[in-house]
Design a protein around this motif. Sequence first.
Motif, mmCIF file in Angstrom:
data_model
loop_
_atom_site.group_PDB
_atom_site.id
_atom_site.type_symbol
_atom_site.label_atom_id
_atom_site.label_comp_id
_atom_site.label_asym_id
_atom_site.label_seq_id
_atom_site.Cartn_x
_atom_site.Cartn_y
_atom_site.Cartn_z
ATOM 1 N N TYR A 1 0.825 -1.213 0.000
ATOM 2 C CA TYR A 1 0.000 0.000 0.000
ATOM 3 C C TYR A 1 0.859 1.263 0.000
ATOM 4 O O TYR A 1 0.547 2.234 -0.694
ATOM 5 C CB TYR A 1 -0.953 0.009 1.195
ATOM 6 C CG TYR A 1 -2.240 -0.727 0.941
ATOM 7 C CD1 TYR A 1 -3.305 -0.101 0.313
ATOM 8 C CD2 TYR A 1 -2.399 -2.048 1.322
ATOM 9 C CE1 TYR A 1 -4.488 -0.771 0.072
ATOM 10 C CE2 TYR A 1 -3.575 -2.732 1.093
ATOM 11 C CZ TYR A 1 -4.615 -2.088 0.466
ATOM 12 O OH TYR A 1 -5.785 -2.746 0.226
ATOM 13 N N LEU A 2 1.938 1.261 0.774
ATOM 14 C CA LEU A 2 2.818 2.438 0.817
ATOM 15 C C LEU A 2 3.464 2.703 -0.538
ATOM 16 O O LEU A 2 3.560 3.860 -0.968
ATOM 17 C CB LEU A 2 3.886 2.263 1.896
ATOM 18 C CG LEU A 2 3.406 2.428 3.335
ATOM 19 C CD1 LEU A 2 4.524 2.083 4.308
ATOM 20 C CD2 LEU A 2 2.894 3.839 3.574
ATOM 21 N N ILE A 3 3.891 1.656 -1.197
ATOM 22 C CA ILE A 3 4.496 1.834 -2.521
ATOM 23 C C ILE A 3 3.455 2.350 -3.511
ATOM 24 O O ILE A 3 3.727 3.264 -4.299
ATOM 25 C CB ILE A 3 5.145 0.523 -3.002
ATOM 26 C CG1 ILE A 3 6.394 0.228 -2.173
ATOM 27 C CG2 ILE A 3 5.503 0.597 -4.479
ATOM 28 C CD1 ILE A 3 7.008 -1.126 -2.423
ATOM 29 N N TYR B 1 -3.320 -8.299 -5.999
ATOM 30 C CA TYR B 1 -3.145 -6.976 -6.578
ATOM 31 C C TYR B 1 -4.342 -6.059 -6.295
ATOM 32 O O TYR B 1 -4.437 -4.977 -6.854
ATOM 33 C CB TYR B 1 -2.889 -7.066 -8.088
ATOM 34 C CG TYR B 1 -3.961 -7.812 -8.856
ATOM 35 C CD1 TYR B 1 -5.080 -7.152 -9.323
ATOM 36 C CD2 TYR B 1 -3.846 -9.165 -9.106
ATOM 37 C CE1 TYR B 1 -6.065 -7.826 -10.018
ATOM 38 C CE2 TYR B 1 -4.817 -9.845 -9.799
ATOM 39 C CZ TYR B 1 -5.919 -9.170 -10.254
ATOM 40 O OH TYR B 1 -6.898 -9.835 -10.938
ATOM 41 N N SER B 2 -5.227 -6.468 -5.415
ATOM 42 C CA SER B 2 -6.406 -5.651 -5.105
ATOM 43 C C SER B 2 -6.019 -4.347 -4.398
ATOM 44 O O SER B 2 -6.794 -3.387 -4.413
ATOM 45 C CB SER B 2 -7.400 -6.433 -4.257
ATOM 46 O OG SER B 2 -6.813 -6.798 -3.025
ATOM 47 N N THR C 1 -6.174 1.599 -3.463
ATOM 48 C CA THR C 1 -5.366 2.820 -3.477
ATOM 49 C C THR C 1 -5.908 3.796 -4.509
ATOM 50 O O THR C 1 -6.042 5.000 -4.232
ATOM 51 C CB THR C 1 -3.897 2.486 -3.784
ATOM 52 O OG1 THR C 1 -3.434 1.513 -2.863
ATOM 53 C CG2 THR C 1 -3.030 3.723 -3.692
ATOM 54 N N GLY C 2 -6.242 3.306 -5.682
ATOM 55 C CA GLY C 2 -6.839 4.160 -6.709
ATOM 56 C C GLY C 2 -8.166 4.728 -6.264
ATOM 57 O O GLY C 2 -8.496 5.888 -6.543
ATOM 58 N N LEU C 3 -8.943 3.931 -5.548
ATOM 59 C CA LEU C 3 -10.228 4.391 -5.023
ATOM 60 C C LEU C 3 -10.035 5.517 -4.012
ATOM 61 O O LEU C 3 -10.817 6.482 -3.994
ATOM 62 C CB LEU C 3 -10.965 3.217 -4.390
ATOM 63 C CG LEU C 3 -12.448 3.340 -4.191
ATOM 64 C CD1 LEU C 3 -13.154 3.564 -5.529
ATOM 65 C CD2 LEU C 3 -12.988 2.101 -3.511
ATOM 66 N N ALA C 4 -8.996 5.424 -3.195
ATOM 67 C CA ALA C 4 -8.707 6.492 -2.228
ATOM 68 C C ALA C 4 -8.342 7.789 -2.951
ATOM 69 O O ALA C 4 -8.808 8.872 -2.571
ATOM 70 C CB ALA C 4 -7.578 6.060 -1.293
ATOM 71 N N MET D 1 -6.912 2.159 -10.766
ATOM 72 C CA MET D 1 -8.082 1.278 -10.878
ATOM 73 C C MET D 1 -8.105 0.550 -12.224
ATOM 74 O O MET D 1 -8.477 -0.622 -12.298
ATOM 75 C CB MET D 1 -9.370 2.075 -10.658
ATOM 76 C CG MET D 1 -9.568 2.483 -9.209
ATOM 77 S SD MET D 1 -11.176 3.199 -8.852
ATOM 78 C CE MET D 1 -11.110 4.746 -9.718
ATOM 79 N N LEU D 2 -7.691 1.230 -13.287
ATOM 80 C CA LEU D 2 -7.678 0.588 -14.597
ATOM 81 C C LEU D 2 -6.551 -0.440 -14.729
ATOM 82 O O LEU D 2 -6.708 -1.432 -15.442
ATOM 83 C CB LEU D 2 -7.589 1.634 -15.702
ATOM 84 C CG LEU D 2 -8.857 2.460 -15.906
ATOM 85 C CD1 LEU D 2 -8.642 3.515 -16.981
ATOM 86 C CD2 LEU D 2 -10.040 1.583 -16.247
ATOM 87 N N VAL D 3 -5.442 -0.214 -14.056
ATOM 88 C CA VAL D 3 -4.377 -1.232 -14.038
ATOM 89 C C VAL D 3 -4.888 -2.489 -13.345
ATOM 90 O O VAL D 3 -4.608 -3.612 -13.786
ATOM 91 C CB VAL D 3 -3.098 -0.682 -13.357
ATOM 92 C CG1 VAL D 3 -2.139 -1.795 -12.981
ATOM 93 C CG2 VAL D 3 -2.405 0.320 -14.261
ATOM 94 N N THR D 4 -5.665 -2.308 -12.279
ATOM 95 C CA THR D 4 -6.264 -3.458 -11.606
ATOM 96 C C THR D 4 -7.195 -4.208 -12.550
ATOM 97 O O THR D 4 -7.171 -5.442 -12.609
ATOM 98 C CB THR D 4 -7.047 -3.006 -10.362
ATOM 99 O OG1 THR D 4 -6.194 -2.227 -9.528
ATOM 100 C CG2 THR D 4 -7.563 -4.193 -9.579
ATOM 101 N N ALA D 5 -8.005 -3.473 -13.291
ATOM 102 C CA ALA D 5 -8.909 -4.115 -14.252
ATOM 103 C C ALA D 5 -8.123 -4.834 -15.341
ATOM 104 O O ALA D 5 -8.487 -5.943 -15.754
ATOM 105 C CB ALA D 5 -9.837 -3.072 -14.867
#
Length: 146
Positions: free
Chosen positions: A12-14, A112-113, A118-121, A57-61
């Motif tokens: 998360y920090l990274i 990788y969630s 992180t993107g949502l934050a 978020m798109l990288v996650t998708a």
Amino acid sequence: MDKKLVKTLVKYLIAFAVGGAMTLGVLFSQGYFHQTELLQKYKNLCDAFTIPGVILMLVTALLAVSNGGIFDGLSYSLGRLFRMLIPFMNKSDETYAEYKERKHGGGKLRGYSFLFFTGLAFFAAAIVFLVLFYKVYRSEERRVGK
């Protein structure tokens, strides 16, 4: 501390550091630190937090879709093409089924969630700045009398 907790915190920090670097890059490119008008500052902050939020978020998708094997056919055909065109390359006659087994034999990518959250934050922070922007915009609109 627990090793799993430490590993999660590091991920998360990274991710937040990468998102923060993207945010700072956008702020510098928009000249945020030379702005004096509050309306423009809120607009720039909204933009700066939206970009890393959406990208993460798109990288996650993209990772989720890739885990489903949607790119396997493309990578197999491109690999075959390069092996046919470049001399002295490995000329193995690997079938598509063998290729899929070799690629996904070790299992799918997991864990990788954190990128999505992180993107949502970052995206939530962008929405806060969007609301602040419209509050100032509406008050400016009433002050001017439009």
